[in-house]
Design a protein around this motif. Structure first.
Motif, short mmCIF file in Angstrom:
data_model
loop_
_atom_site.label_atom_id
_atom_site.label_comp_id
_atom_site.label_asym_id
_atom_site.label_seq_id
_atom_site.Cartn_x
_atom_site.Cartn_y
_atom_site.Cartn_z
N GLN A 27 -9.48 17.95 43.32
CA GLN A 27 -9.96 16.42 43.84
C GLN A 27 -11.25 16.46 44.35
O GLN A 27 -11.81 17.01 45.06
CB GLN A 27 -8.91 15.91 44.88
N ASN A 50 -4.63 11.40 48.57
CA ASN A 50 -4.98 10.96 47.05
C ASN A 50 -5.00 11.95 46.20
O ASN A 50 -5.69 12.22 45.26
CB ASN A 50 -6.54 10.27 47.23
N LYS A 100 -2.56 9.56 41.72
CA LYS A 100 -3.06 8.54 42.62
C LYS A 100 -2.78 8.98 44.23
O LYS A 100 -3.60 8.88 45.23
CB LYS A 100 -2.62 7.05 42.57
N GLY A 101 -1.67 9.70 44.32
CA GLY A 101 -1.45 10.21 45.73
C GLY A 101 -0.07 9.92 46.17
O GLY A 101 0.80 9.44 45.45
#
Length: 111
Positions: A27, A50, A100-101
């Motif tokens: 990320q 995230n 997205k998390g």
């Protein structure tokens, strides 16, 4: 505001944060948010990231002992966390979207 053993509380939060860190992968802008809020008759602890998210096919197994999607570890973390939370008459839930998390939410009764 909630009656908990300090060591057990540290285990819960540490495990959820470590899982969030491991979910980051590569990320570019990693973000983990830990919140503690009094919510009516409960104390709510949330750990949001995230990261990569949890695939739908794993969501039903996520709290099972020895279940893991990682290449290392024994898969005991979330099962242990759930056990501790339930011993204190609390609950643990999560929401997750791939890419997205994930948000884990732990609730304990207020004292």
């Amino acid at each position: 505001i909630a009656k908990l053993d300090r060591t057990q509380l540290i285990r819960i939060v540490t495990n959820l944060v470590m899982n969030a860190i491991q979910a980051m992968g590569d990320q570019e802008h990693p973000r983990i948010l830990v919140t503690v809020v009094a919510d009516g008759d409960s104390v709510k602890i949330s750990v949001a990231d995230n990261g990569i998210g949890i695939a739908d096919e794993f969501k039903d197994k996520i709290f099972e002992p020895k279940f893991t999607t990682k290449t290392s570890g024994m898969g005991l973390g979330l099962g242990m966390v759930k056990n501790i939370v339930e011993n204190y008459k609390g609950s643990i839930t999560f929401t997750s979207q791939m890419g997205k998390g994930t948000v884990f939410t732990v609730k304990f009764p207020r004292e």
